[in-house]
Scaffold this active site. Structure first.
Site, PDB file in Angstrom:
ATOM      1  N   CYS A 139       0.728  -1.243   0.027  1.00  0.00           N
ATOM      2  CA  CYS A 139      -0.030  -0.205   0.027  1.00  0.00           C
ATOM      3  C   CYS A 139       0.835   1.300  -0.058  1.00  0.00           C
ATOM      4  CB  CYS A 139      -0.696   0.067   1.275  1.00  0.00           C
ATOM      5  SG  CYS A 139      -0.074  -0.034   2.771  1.00  0.00           S
ATOM      6  N   HIS A 279      -1.877   1.043   7.329  1.00  0.00           N
ATOM      7  CA  HIS A 279      -2.467   1.068   5.804  1.00  0.00           C
ATOM      8  C   HIS A 279      -2.114   2.547   5.450  1.00  0.00           C
ATOM      9  CE1 HIS A 279      -3.947  -0.050   1.991  1.00  0.00           C
ATOM     10  NE2 HIS A 279      -5.285   0.812   2.324  1.00  0.00           N
ATOM     11  N   ASN A 299      -7.608   4.863  -2.278  1.00  0.00           N
ATOM     12  CA  ASN A 299      -7.120   3.705  -1.795  1.00  0.00           C
ATOM     13  C   ASN A 299      -6.350   2.931  -2.852  1.00  0.00           C
ATOM     14  OD1 ASN A 299      -6.589   1.596  -0.053  1.00  0.00           O
ATOM     15  ND2 ASN A 299      -9.011   1.324   0.555  1.00  0.00           N
TER      16      ASN A 299
END
Length: 333
Positions: A139, A279, A299
């Site tokens: 991520c 994250h 995202n």
């Protein structure tokens, strides 16, 4: 100060809290499971089918219960709805010690005022498409490339698609760990001192750790400086997004976030400290909805997740530690 933290990120996240007792699955749940299987092109053996059906039914019931209550956001099924926490933790979640360099120094900001809302997606072609990290804890690389792609586009008008795989493979010397996690601030430092990052076409994403294949002659984007925003200073994040660039940040993902579909996400179960964030994402704007302040966030779980790959999260309360580790790059163009 430097705050040690484990940064976890995954291509798929837990949708239930672990192994569950045997459920009596009803006909409606079976119907929705078969529809979901078709939508996501899933096939199972007979034994696995029953296990996946149990996981799906458990998650389905949690979604229905949540959506019947008075929450600021809605949940929905997604591509991870047949998975349990234990499975995802074993296959996809990783923990390596990180140093949140966004806490090192004070960010010097003005006094405002700033626009009441901002959305870089509406400012021309300066936000790249949503990507999908897959089953790799990368991520942080997508947050990094997204921020730099926007920075270059804002400064030069040229939109690039940068190589996340280069960061996965090559940025370990800057305390990043490939598919086991990392931080955008450290990745920006890597690009700065490494003298550039290649395009994705030249260094394609494969979603797993590999040997470094960086070719400096093919570098297309460069970092001149890295701006690390002061710990827990959301006002500074607003200024940065309003005036300069989308901002990379890390926060703590909890179970209910994984099933997010729409609305302004808010949680009472997550923490607000740097040691809990797991994250990394990209703030591309902010606004207000029915008196509730929010961030607009890109995202890296694909465009089918959430609001076309984006989500809104409550702003002004350091929700889930989102202001604990924020940064953005200044490009060299």
């Amino acid at each position: 100060m430097w705050a040690a933290l484990p940064l976890l990120c995954a291509g798929a996240w837990l949708l239930s809290t672990g192994a569950t007792a045997e459920l009596t699955v009803n006909a409606i749940e079976k119907f929705h499971f078969k529809s979901w299987m078709k939508q996501h092109q899933k096939t199972y053996s007979s034994v696995e089918y029953n296990h996946r059906l149990q996981m799906f039914a458990n998650n389905w019931r949690k979604i229905q219960a949540h959506n019947q209550r008075n929450h600021t956001f809605k949940m929905a099924l997604n591509q991870f709805s047949d998975m349990s926490f234990a499975e995802i933790k074993h296959k996809f979640l990783w923990s390596e010690p990180q140093n949140c360099s966004a806490t090192k120094s004070n960010y010097l900001r003005g006094t405002g005022p700033y626009p009441s809302s901002m959305d870089w997606r509406k400012k021309g072609n300066v936000v790249s498409p949503v990507k999908n990290q897959g089953a790799c804890g990368s991520c942080w690389t997508f947050s990094t490339t997204g921020a730099l792609e926007s920075a270059v586009a804002i400064a030069s008008g040229k939109m690039l698609s940068l190589a996340e795989q280069q960061l996965v493979d090559c940025a370990q010397a800057f305390n990043n760990h490939g598919c086991k996690g990392g931080l955008p601030s450290q990745a920006f430092e890597y690009i700065l001192y490494n003298k550039g990052i290649m395009e994705e076409d030249s260094y394609p994403y494969i979603g797993k750790d590999s040997s470094c294949r960086f070719n400096p002659q093919k570098a297309v984007a460069f970092v001149k400086n890295v701006v690390n925003i002061t710990l827990n200073d959301e006002a500074a994040m607003v200024e940065a997004v309003a005036l300069y660039n989308p901002v990379s940040f890390a926060f703590e993902v909890t179970e209910d976030f994984l099933m997010y579909k729409s609305g302004v996400y808010s949680s009472k179960s997550c923490h607000k400290t740097p040691d809990k964030v797991n994250h990394a994402v990209l703030a591309v704007g902010y606004g207000e909805q029915n008196g509730l302040l929010y961030w607009i966030v890109k995202n890296s779980w694909g465009s089918q997740w959430g609001e076309n790959g984006y989500f809104l999260i409550e702003r002004g309360k350091n929700m889930c530690g989102l202001a604990a580790c924020a940064s953005y790059p200044i490009p060299q163009v």
